[in-house]
Design a protein around this motif. Structure first.
Motif, PDB file in Angstrom:
ATOM      1  N   PRO A  74      -8.829  11.274  -1.522  1.00  0.00           N
ATOM      2  CA  PRO A  74      -8.192   9.990  -2.201  1.00  0.00           C
ATOM      3  C   PRO A  74      -8.230  10.096  -3.733  1.00  0.00           C
ATOM      4  O   PRO A  74      -9.201   9.963  -4.164  1.00  0.00           O
ATOM      5  CB  PRO A  74      -8.360   8.939  -1.344  1.00  0.00           C
ATOM      6  CG  PRO A  74      -9.124   9.412  -0.552  1.00  0.00           C
ATOM      7  CD  PRO A  74      -9.848  10.509  -0.662  1.00  0.00           C
ATOM      8  N   PHE A  75      -7.045   9.816  -4.157  1.00  0.00           N
ATOM      9  CA  PHE A  75      -7.162   9.295  -5.641  1.00  0.00           C
ATOM     10  C   PHE A  75      -6.436   7.720  -5.604  1.00  0.00           C
ATOM     11  O   PHE A  75      -5.086   7.801  -5.655  1.00  0.00           O
ATOM     12  CB  PHE A  75      -6.377  10.566  -6.512  1.00  0.00           C
ATOM     13  CG  PHE A  75      -6.334   9.959  -8.070  1.00  0.00           C
ATOM     14  CD1 PHE A  75      -7.067  10.566  -8.917  1.00  0.00           C
ATOM     15  CD2 PHE A  75      -5.180   9.131  -8.640  1.00  0.00           C
ATOM     16  CE1 PHE A  75      -6.815  10.094 -10.364  1.00  0.00           C
ATOM     17  CE2 PHE A  75      -5.284   8.739  -9.908  1.00  0.00           C
ATOM     18  CZ  PHE A  75      -6.065   9.406 -10.862  1.00  0.00           C
ATOM     19  N   MET A 101       0.956  -1.090  -0.063  1.00  0.00           N
ATOM     20  CA  MET A 101      -0.033   0.149   0.077  1.00  0.00           C
ATOM     21  C   MET A 101       0.859   1.225   0.022  1.00  0.00           C
ATOM     22  O   MET A 101       1.835   1.623   0.817  1.00  0.00           O
ATOM     23  CB  MET A 101      -0.953  -0.041   0.861  1.00  0.00           C
ATOM     24  CG  MET A 101      -1.724  -1.109   1.437  1.00  0.00           C
ATOM     25  SD  MET A 101      -2.938  -1.367   0.039  1.00  0.00           S
ATOM     26  CE  MET A 101      -4.036  -2.760   0.713  1.00  0.00           C
ATOM     27  N   ARG A 102       0.852   2.099  -1.036  1.00  0.00           N
ATOM     28  CA  ARG A 102       1.684   3.255  -1.365  1.00  0.00           C
ATOM     29  C   ARG A 102       1.005   4.448  -1.097  1.00  0.00           C
ATOM     30  O   ARG A 102      -0.196   4.562  -1.886  1.00  0.00           O
ATOM     31  CB  ARG A 102       2.503   3.001  -2.571  1.00  0.00           C
ATOM     32  CG  ARG A 102       3.293   4.401  -3.029  1.00  0.00           C
ATOM     33  CD  ARG A 102       4.296   4.133  -4.273  1.00  0.00           C
ATOM     34  NE  ARG A 102       3.411   3.898  -5.317  1.00  0.00           N
ATOM     35  CZ  ARG A 102       3.849   3.111  -6.481  1.00  0.00           C
ATOM     36  NH1 ARG A 102       4.950   2.930  -6.405  1.00  0.00           N
ATOM     37  NH2 ARG A 102       3.119   2.859  -7.400  1.00  0.00           N
ATOM     38  N   LEU A 103       1.085   5.398  -0.128  1.00  0.00           N
ATOM     39  CA  LEU A 103       0.532   6.632   0.078  1.00  0.00           C
ATOM     40  C   LEU A 103       1.385   7.811  -0.434  1.00  0.00           C
ATOM     41  O   LEU A 103       2.506   7.972  -0.128  1.00  0.00           O
ATOM     42  CB  LEU A 103       0.130   6.740   1.499  1.00  0.00           C
ATOM     43  CG  LEU A 103      -0.595   5.608   2.254  1.00  0.00           C
ATOM     44  CD1 LEU A 103      -0.670   6.165   3.410  1.00  0.00           C
ATOM     45  CD2 LEU A 103      -1.607   5.578   1.519  1.00  0.00           C
ATOM     46  N   ILE A 104       0.852   8.557  -1.005  1.00  0.00           N
ATOM     47  CA  ILE A 104       1.658   9.945  -1.787  1.00  0.00           C
ATOM     48  C   ILE A 104       0.851  11.102  -1.617  1.00  0.00           C
ATOM     49  O   ILE A 104      -0.120  11.101  -2.042  1.00  0.00           O
ATOM     50  CB  ILE A 104       1.916   9.708  -3.279  1.00  0.00           C
ATOM     51  CG1 ILE A 104       2.838   8.189  -3.580  1.00  0.00           C
ATOM     52  CG2 ILE A 104       2.480  10.824  -3.916  1.00  0.00           C
ATOM     53  CD1 ILE A 104       2.741   7.976  -5.095  1.00  0.00           C
ATOM     54  N   ASP A 105       1.510  12.084  -0.978  1.00  0.00           N
ATOM     55  CA  ASP A 105       0.985  13.231  -0.565  1.00  0.00           C
ATOM     56  C   ASP A 105       1.035  14.104  -1.829  1.00  0.00           C
ATOM     57  O   ASP A 105       1.946  14.736  -2.426  1.00  0.00           O
ATOM     58  CB  ASP A 105       1.716  13.992   0.604  1.00  0.00           C
ATOM     59  CG  ASP A 105       1.196  15.235   1.032  1.00  0.00           C
ATOM     60  OD1 ASP A 105       0.400  15.949   0.343  1.00  0.00           O
ATOM     61  OD2 ASP A 105       1.127  15.685   2.195  1.00  0.00           O
ATOM     62  N   ASP A 106      -0.144  14.603  -2.317  1.00  0.00           N
ATOM     63  CA  ASP A 106      -0.269  15.444  -3.597  1.00  0.00           C
ATOM     64  C   ASP A 106      -1.199  16.496  -3.300  1.00  0.00           C
ATOM     65  O   ASP A 106      -1.932  17.078  -4.240  1.00  0.00           O
ATOM     66  CB  ASP A 106      -0.860  14.436  -4.812  1.00  0.00           C
ATOM     67  CG  ASP A 106      -0.777  14.993  -5.886  1.00  0.00           C
ATOM     68  OD1 ASP A 106       0.300  15.885  -6.222  1.00  0.00           O
ATOM     69  OD2 ASP A 106      -1.579  14.959  -7.064  1.00  0.00           O
ATOM     70  N   THR A 107      -1.237  17.041  -1.999  1.00  0.00           N
ATOM     71  CA  THR A 107      -2.144  18.136  -1.413  1.00  0.00           C
ATOM     72  C   THR A 107      -1.388  19.484  -1.910  1.00  0.00           C
ATOM     73  O   THR A 107      -2.071  20.347  -2.082  1.00  0.00           O
ATOM     74  CB  THR A 107      -2.342  18.174  -0.159  1.00  0.00           C
ATOM     75  OG1 THR A 107      -1.243  18.266   0.705  1.00  0.00           O
ATOM     76  CG2 THR A 107      -2.942  16.630   0.274  1.00  0.00           C
ATOM     77  N   GLY A 108      -0.213  19.392  -2.260  1.00  0.00           N
ATOM     78  CA  GLY A 108       0.641  20.571  -2.601  1.00  0.00           C
ATOM     79  C   GLY A 108       0.513  21.384  -1.312  1.00  0.00           C
ATOM     80  O   GLY A 108       0.574  22.878  -1.325  1.00  0.00           O
ATOM     81  N   THR A 140      -1.904   2.227  -5.024  1.00  0.00           N
ATOM     82  CA  THR A 140      -1.316   3.570  -4.963  1.00  0.00           C
ATOM     83  C   THR A 140      -2.541   4.676  -4.560  1.00  0.00           C
ATOM     84  O   THR A 140      -3.380   4.706  -5.132  1.00  0.00           O
ATOM     85  CB  THR A 140      -0.646   4.047  -6.032  1.00  0.00           C
ATOM     86  OG1 THR A 140       0.509   3.118  -6.477  1.00  0.00           O
ATOM     87  CG2 THR A 140       0.089   5.460  -5.921  1.00  0.00           C
ATOM     88  N   GLU A 141      -2.209   5.293  -3.609  1.00  0.00           N
ATOM     89  CA  GLU A 141      -3.193   6.369  -3.286  1.00  0.00           C
ATOM     90  C   GLU A 141      -2.531   7.571  -2.979  1.00  0.00           C
ATOM     91  O   GLU A 141      -1.616   7.974  -2.156  1.00  0.00           O
ATOM     92  CB  GLU A 141      -3.782   5.850  -1.925  1.00  0.00           C
ATOM     93  CG  GLU A 141      -4.826   6.824  -1.194  1.00  0.00           C
ATOM     94  CD  GLU A 141      -5.628   6.408   0.088  1.00  0.00           C
ATOM     95  OE1 GLU A 141      -5.483   6.886   1.177  1.00  0.00           O
ATOM     96  OE2 GLU A 141      -6.348   5.553   0.011  1.00  0.00           O
ATOM     97  N   PHE A 142      -2.921   8.594  -3.917  1.00  0.00           N
ATOM     98  CA  PHE A 142      -2.645   9.874  -3.832  1.00  0.00           C
ATOM     99  C   PHE A 142      -3.573  10.742  -2.902  1.00  0.00           C
ATOM    100  O   PHE A 142      -4.787  10.493  -3.091  1.00  0.00           O
ATOM    101  CB  PHE A 142      -2.664  10.566  -5.104  1.00  0.00           C
ATOM    102  CG  PHE A 142      -1.583   9.922  -6.259  1.00  0.00           C
ATOM    103  CD1 PHE A 142      -0.407  10.549  -6.288  1.00  0.00           C
ATOM    104  CD2 PHE A 142      -1.986   8.904  -6.977  1.00  0.00           C
ATOM    105  CE1 PHE A 142       0.670  10.125  -7.133  1.00  0.00           C
ATOM    106  CE2 PHE A 142      -0.867   8.586  -8.065  1.00  0.00           C
ATOM    107  CZ  PHE A 142       0.182   9.100  -8.118  1.00  0.00           C
ATOM    108  N   HIS A 143      -2.809  11.395  -1.824  1.00  0.00           N
ATOM    109  CA  HIS A 143      -3.850  12.210  -0.965  1.00  0.00           C
ATOM    110  C   HIS A 143      -3.762  13.724  -1.814  1.00  0.00           C
ATOM    111  O   HIS A 143      -2.685  14.366  -1.886  1.00  0.00           O
ATOM    112  CB  HIS A 143      -3.000  12.250   0.267  1.00  0.00           C
ATOM    113  CG  HIS A 143      -3.393  11.142   1.030  1.00  0.00           C
ATOM    114  ND1 HIS A 143      -2.863  10.995   2.427  1.00  0.00           N
ATOM    115  CD2 HIS A 143      -4.118   9.956   0.921  1.00  0.00           C
ATOM    116  CE1 HIS A 143      -2.895   9.526   2.835  1.00  0.00           C
ATOM    117  NE2 HIS A 143      -4.071   9.018   1.771  1.00  0.00           N
ATOM    118  N   THR A 144      -5.159  13.949  -2.167  1.00  0.00           N
ATOM    119  CA  THR A 144      -5.292  15.543  -2.828  1.00  0.00           C
ATOM    120  C   THR A 144      -6.176  16.441  -2.036  1.00  0.00           C
ATOM    121  O   THR A 144      -6.574  15.689  -0.809  1.00  0.00           O
ATOM    122  CB  THR A 144      -5.927  14.914  -4.083  1.00  0.00           C
ATOM    123  OG1 THR A 144      -7.314  14.990  -3.948  1.00  0.00           O
ATOM    124  CG2 THR A 144      -5.278  13.768  -4.934  1.00  0.00           C
TER     125      THR A 144
END
Length: 412
Positions: free
Chosen positions: A213-214, A76-83, A205-209
């Motif tokens: 989530p995406f 499970m991969r979490l990526i911060d894409d909130t900017g 893969t979960e991008f946190h926006t």
């Protein structure tokens, strides 16, 4: 006079949870009917079965068929894409760290129901289970039985009615139990994608926006993924209105091309985000499971896994009671008490994660970032977070013990 057929248990609702509940009651040796129309086969969503759901479905003899149609979720991969100012580090949770081959499996909902229905069909042929593919018209809950009236006027009379008939459950309404409800300013767009240039390698893969989530989850084979994209209602409708080529390009951009180019392979669907929990999980001669008892956003893959724990808990209580009366007040009150902490802890967890993404308050953003940073640095905390994410507090470690026991048996 209406035809009355008597059984021990009537399961109202023929979705995945209803199918499993019917199989479980039949496996207990109770006469049971599964009520509801046949699945239409047009659900574009997928379900991730995690944690104790796997050994539980194995114990019911359901898992092998399901696993053969699903894709393993190993990382499970979490990526911060909130900017935003407080940016969390990219964090990967690997199932091997807690002794598991995989956290679980992701499966197409249509194939999931087909697998479950095959098991139901076998039990029907063995005359251990009945199936009535009509809709239930009404439900009456009496002191010693429940009456479920069907569209043709016939009645199933049971000592226990299990409500698996969704958010607008007629069983729960017959019991007079209300739901606590709330909504979010978000909508989930769900679609399946093919990415021929790069395999998913069993990584979710979960991008946190800023809007939610995406999440890209392994689907069917190595080069396709199911997507849950949580955005504003306006953005969801805009995305849904795009042609497939335009939508694929937009989703590839939002995924930062981690899998290269996308092809859209299903019609996009949208679901407004909302949550609800029943004020109690039982009524006279009735137990509420799945979305008749609790529903929340598609974040963290909790929905069906929580529902399976409803069914397992109810079965354990009935078994411990000696199967004297599956719908007795004692059984139902015990079930209600047992499920309260698990349901509310899952609900709170999903709510807090969602709010930490969409809230403009620095505290929530900072807490999420700090938590993921600590998980990266402290292996013991990372392992605890993985176990807590899979199961109820009382089951933490149980899945690992089951898996380790199976591995020792294989080695012996």
């Amino acid at each position: 006079m209406s035809q009355i057929r008597k059984v021990d248990v009537a399961v109202v609702g023929s979705g995945p949870a209803g199918h499993v509940a019917a199989v479980q009651m039949a496996r207990l040796g109770l006469s049971c009917v599964l009520i509801g129309p046949e699945h239409g086969g047009k659900d574009g969503r997928t379900t991730a079965l995690l944690g104790s759901s796997v050994p539980y479905l194995e114990a019911l003899g359901l898992w092998d068929a399901i696993a053969s149609k699903g894709q393993a979720l190993r990382v499970m991969r979490l990526i911060d894409d909130t900017g935003r100012l407080f940016k969390a580090p990219t964090t990967e949770f690997d199932s091997s760290e807690i002794g598991l081959e995989a956290f679980g499996y992701n499966i197409d909902n249509n194939q999931l129901v087909a697998c479950l229905h095959e098991a139901v069909r076998d039990l029907v042929e063995d005359e251990r289970l009945f199936e009535d593919k009509q809709l239930a018209r009404s439900v009456r809950l009496e002191g010693d039985h429940a009456d479920v009236e069907m569209e043709d006027g016939s009645i199933w009379q049971a000592r226990l009615a299990i409500a698996a008939d969704g958010r607008n459950s007629i069983v729960r309404q017959a019991a007079g139990i209300e739901m606590r409800k709330w909504s979010y300013p978000q909508t989930a767009l769900v679609v399946n994608l093919h990415h021929k240039n790069e395999a998913h390698r069993n990584i979710s893969t979960e991008f946190h926006t800023k809007t939610g989530p995406f999440t890209l989850v392994p689907f069917r084979e190595g080069y396709s993924s199911s997507l849950v994209c949580v955005v504003t209602a306006e953005d969801a409708e805009r995305l849904k209105s795009l042609c497939r080529l335009e939508l694929a390009l937009e989703l590839e951009r939002r995924a930062h091309s981690i899998y290269g180019a996308f092809d859209v392979i299903s019609d996009p669907q949208t679901f407004p985000l909302a949550g609800m929990v029943a004020k109690q999980f039982h009524g006279p001669r009735a137990a509420f499971i799945a979305e008749s008892a609790h529903a929340f956003p598609p974040i963290g893959a909790q929905g069906l896994n929580l529902s399976l724990r409803d069914i397992a808990a109810l079965a354990d209580i009935i078994r411990e009671d000696g199967i004297k009366d599956p719908g007795s007040l004692e059984v139902l009150e015990t079930y209600g008490r047992m499920r309260r902490s698990d349901v509310w802890s899952r609900t709170a967890g999903v709510h807090m994660l969602n709010m930490s993404l969409i809230s403009a308050l620095p505290f929530g953003q900072g807490a999420r970032s700090a938590g993921l940073a600590l998980a990266n640095m402290v292996p013991s905390l990372r392992k605890l977070m993985m176990k807590a994410g899979l199961d109820a507090p009382g089951k933490i470690g149980w899945t690992s013990r089951v898996m380790n026991k199976k591995e020792r048996g294989a080695q012996g």
